[in-house]
Design an enzyme around this catalytic site. Structure first.
Site, PDB file in Angstrom:
ATOM      1  N   GLU A  25       0.825  -1.208   0.000  1.00  0.00           N
ATOM      2  CA  GLU A  25       0.000   0.000   0.000  1.00  0.00           C
ATOM      3  C   GLU A  25       0.860   1.259   0.000  1.00  0.00           C
ATOM      4  O   GLU A  25       0.554   2.234  -0.698  1.00  0.00           O
ATOM      5  CB  GLU A  25      -0.938   0.007   1.207  1.00  0.00           C
ATOM      6  CG  GLU A  25      -1.989  -1.090   1.203  1.00  0.00           C
ATOM      7  CD  GLU A  25      -3.116  -0.842   0.212  1.00  0.00           C
ATOM      8  OE1 GLU A  25      -3.149   0.235  -0.394  1.00  0.00           O
ATOM      9  OE2 GLU A  25      -3.966  -1.737   0.063  1.00  0.00           O
ATOM     10  N   ASP A  63      -4.766  -9.754  -8.214  1.00  0.00           N
ATOM     11  CA  ASP A  63      -5.076  -8.829  -9.309  1.00  0.00           C
ATOM     12  C   ASP A  63      -3.909  -8.054  -9.922  1.00  0.00           C
ATOM     13  O   ASP A  63      -3.542  -8.252 -11.080  1.00  0.00           O
ATOM     14  CB  ASP A  63      -6.178  -7.860  -8.874  1.00  0.00           C
ATOM     15  CG  ASP A  63      -5.921  -7.204  -7.520  1.00  0.00           C
ATOM     16  OD1 ASP A  63      -4.852  -7.417  -6.932  1.00  0.00           O
ATOM     17  OD2 ASP A  63      -6.813  -6.470  -7.035  1.00  0.00           O
ATOM     18  N   GLU A  82     -19.316  -5.848  -3.278  1.00  0.00           N
ATOM     19  CA  GLU A  82     -17.911  -6.245  -3.140  1.00  0.00           C
ATOM     20  C   GLU A  82     -17.621  -7.533  -3.908  1.00  0.00           C
ATOM     21  O   GLU A  82     -16.538  -7.696  -4.464  1.00  0.00           O
ATOM     22  CB  GLU A  82     -17.573  -6.411  -1.656  1.00  0.00           C
ATOM     23  CG  GLU A  82     -16.144  -6.821  -1.373  1.00  0.00           C
ATOM     24  CD  GLU A  82     -15.113  -5.770  -1.748  1.00  0.00           C
ATOM     25  OE1 GLU A  82     -13.906  -6.035  -1.617  1.00  0.00           O
ATOM     26  OE2 GLU A  82     -15.511  -4.650  -2.178  1.00  0.00           O
ATOM     27  N   GLU A 113     -12.387  -0.061  -9.799  1.00  0.00           N
ATOM     28  CA  GLU A 113     -12.055  -1.004 -10.876  1.00  0.00           C
ATOM     29  C   GLU A 113     -13.057  -1.020 -12.024  1.00  0.00           C
ATOM     30  O   GLU A 113     -12.663  -1.131 -13.193  1.00  0.00           O
ATOM     31  CB  GLU A 113     -11.901  -2.419 -10.285  1.00  0.00           C
ATOM     32  CG  GLU A 113     -10.642  -2.635  -9.493  1.00  0.00           C
ATOM     33  CD  GLU A 113     -10.707  -1.999  -8.114  1.00  0.00           C
ATOM     34  OE1 GLU A 113      -9.633  -1.784  -7.512  1.00  0.00           O
ATOM     35  OE2 GLU A 113     -11.829  -1.713  -7.633  1.00  0.00           O
TER      36      GLU A 113
END
EC number: 3.2.1.-
Length: 559
Positions: free
Chosen positions: A266, A399, A507, A532
């Site tokens: 992150e 991902d 979600e 996304e």
């Protein structure tokens, strides 16, 4: 758009930036001579023990050794010129027994010399008075402190900044589109102004409570994550006053010498990525300097037996660890696989290849691993170099690893053929085993768990529609197929929005019998500003100019 290949610059190296004060425990300067003599005796005994163990323990080379096939990443670099399968690697189980014995003899001689040197230094120390020892320690402290000041003042090397296209100027001819763009800009300014008012300097803002807060991914310190993460958006939108406010806060307040445990992944994508983007857009040197300072703080996370980094690292102590829930202490594919772009840019900007080497090492290790059905599992143990549980997902946990393979190829001006090959192979396996069509005709990406396909798709996996479209160019004779596949994923994700009461997607959503693109469990019926789906609309609009994608994006904005 053609961009320069971002590879390490040869012949230039910037010393590591360590901004913390030199650490010398105060009690060392006040040790009594008797205490120092005892410590030296203990040190001497330890060296003697190691020396004896080397000669008298059984020869392990005569016993069969379990080979993980990772010797060039797990075995210490002892000598680059002798006994190595690859340069810089010492094989302790090589077929050439004579060479192996020569290497052992060389190491024995080195240990003898080190042992004798340690004893001589001990004798010399014992001859000195307490005042002389104190003076030596103080001299060494002053020398290190001076070296640190010199390193901190040394500027980063100047580098050329690639020309960026489409970041400013020009208004849409369509009046309706121009109004919609202004509305989006107004929303951004509203969000920024309220963060400025209620959460300035905090990592995030609680909008209902109107106060700042931090999540465990950024630690407990106020590091202004929202400020750094928003810089490039502010600049591109032409909100330059707001951009300068953020820059001023970073110059005055952003400090990485804090006792805070943060997520390597992150912090990399939001802080280092945000700072580098701001630097390339504005050419303000402060952003590059801060990015390099932070990158130095993340490097200790790579100190694992395999070089696969820990998920978390303490910015002050450098101690790393993994999430407790992550498959018996494993690192996560999407986390250690989403460092490449930023770290290659860091080597380009500093001339220091260390960052490039860290991420290329990860890639080389992954290429050695066996992959069940050609799929990359989401978990890899950084101690053993083995996969964790066999769970593959293009959504959460997996991902952005695939995204970064493709973008590494694009970033290199399409010269990083290794990254492109890994991407193509991965996508081929994903399409074969994970991508299915529902009874109602919706294409979805499931998750592979221990040999079974779970017919569930997460919101995070919706980015793949845009990725397939972006990767269509360069996919040999399948460009049209992947562009169409991207469009099918975009349609499925739009349905996950359209089939809810609020027209905002959940979600995750299921494809099981009569249930299609709908969340079933209460724990999945929430929306947390995931980008996304909108990202995929944007890519499909850019590649097809089909107005439906703009319309779908606008519908989500209004909702």
């Amino acid at each position: 758009m053609t961009t320069p290949a971002l590879l390490p610059l040869s012949g230039r190296r910037i010393p590591p930036l360590n901004l913390g004060p030199p650490s010398f425990p105060h009690h060392r300067a006040t040790l009594r001579l008797s205490e120092k003599f005892i410590l030296l005796l203990i040190l001497s005994a330890f060296i003697t023990l190691c020396f004896g163990a080397f000669f008298f323990l059984p020869d392990s080379s005569k016993h069969k050794r379990f080979d993980l096939g990772l010797e060039d990443v797990l075995i210490p670099h002892v000598d680059a010129s002798k006994g190595a399968k690859h340069p810089g690697v010492f094989l302790i189980h090589g077929p050439d027994e004579h060479r192996h014995r020569e290497e052992e003899e060389r190491l024995r001689n080195k240990i003898r010399a080190d042992h004798e040197k340690a004893l001589e230094e001990a004798k010399e120390k014992l001859k000195k008075s307490r005042e002389e020892i104190r003076a030596e320690i103080q001299t060494e402290k002053n020398k290190v402190a001076q070296d640190m000041k010199t390193k901190e003042k040394k500027p980063l090397p100047p580098v050329s900044i690639p020309k960026l296209i489409g970041i400013s100027g020009g208004d849409p001819e369509d009046t309706d589109i121009r109004k919609k763009r202004e509305k989006i800009k107004e929303m951004m300014k509203y969000a920024w102004d309220n963060y400025r008012l209620y959460g300035w300097g905090h990592n995030e803002l609680r909008p209902i409570a109107k106060k700042g807060h931090s999540t465990n991914i950024f630690g407990s310190s106020q590091m202004g994550a929202t400020i750094v993460d928003a810089l490039d958006t502010l600049y591109i939108m032409g909100l330059h006053d707001e951009f300068r406010d953020g820059q001023k806060w970073i110059e005055d307040n952003l400090d990485f010498s804090v006792n805070s445990e943060v997520s390597v992944f992150e912090v990399n994508i939001r802080f280092i990525g945000g700072l580098l983007a701001a630097y390339y857009l504005s050419e303000e040197e402060i952003f590059k300097i801060k990015a390099v300072q932070l990158a130095e703080k993340l490097l200790p996370a790579f100190n694992t037996p395999t070089g696969i980094p820990w998920a978390m690292v303490n910015l002050k102590s450098g101690v790393g660890r993994n999430w407790g829930w992550a498959s018996a202490g494993s690192s996560i594919l999407a986390e250690f696989g989403t460092l490449h772009m930023e770290f290659v840019h860091l080597s380009y900007l500093t001339g220091d290849p260390v960052y490039y080497k860290k991420v290329m090492h990860i890639r080389k290790l992954l290429q050695k691993m066996d992959r069940p059905n050609g799929l990359y599992p989401n978990y890899l143990n950084p101690r053993t170099g083995r996969w964790g549980q066999y769970h593959t997902s293009v959504g959460g946990l997996g991902d952005s690893f695939y995204e970064y393979l493709l973008k590494a190829w694009l970033m290199s001006d399409k010269t990083d053929h290794e990254a492109r090959r890994m991407y193509d192979d991965a996508i081929e396996a994903i399409e074969k085993h994970l991508i299915k069509k529902s009874r109602g005709g919706l294409t979805f990406i499931g998750e592979w768990k221990n040999g079974h396909l779970e017919k569930k798709m997460g919101h995070l996996a919706c980015f793949a529609g845009g990725m397939f479209a972006l990767g269509a160019d360069g996919s040999r004779d399948k460009a049209g197929h992947y562009l169409e596949l991207g469009a099918e994923i975009a349609r499925t994700c739009h349905e996950s929005y359209d089939r809810t009461a609020l027209k905002l997607g959940p979600e995750s959503f299921k494809f099981d019998g009569a249930v299609e693109a709908v969340a079933v469990r209460q724990a999945e019926k929430y929306y947390i500003l995931r980008p996304e789906v909108i990202e995929t609309y944007w890519y499909l609009w850019r590649f097809t100019h089909d107005p439906r994608y703009r319309q779908w994006g606008w519908e989500a904005t209004l909702d």
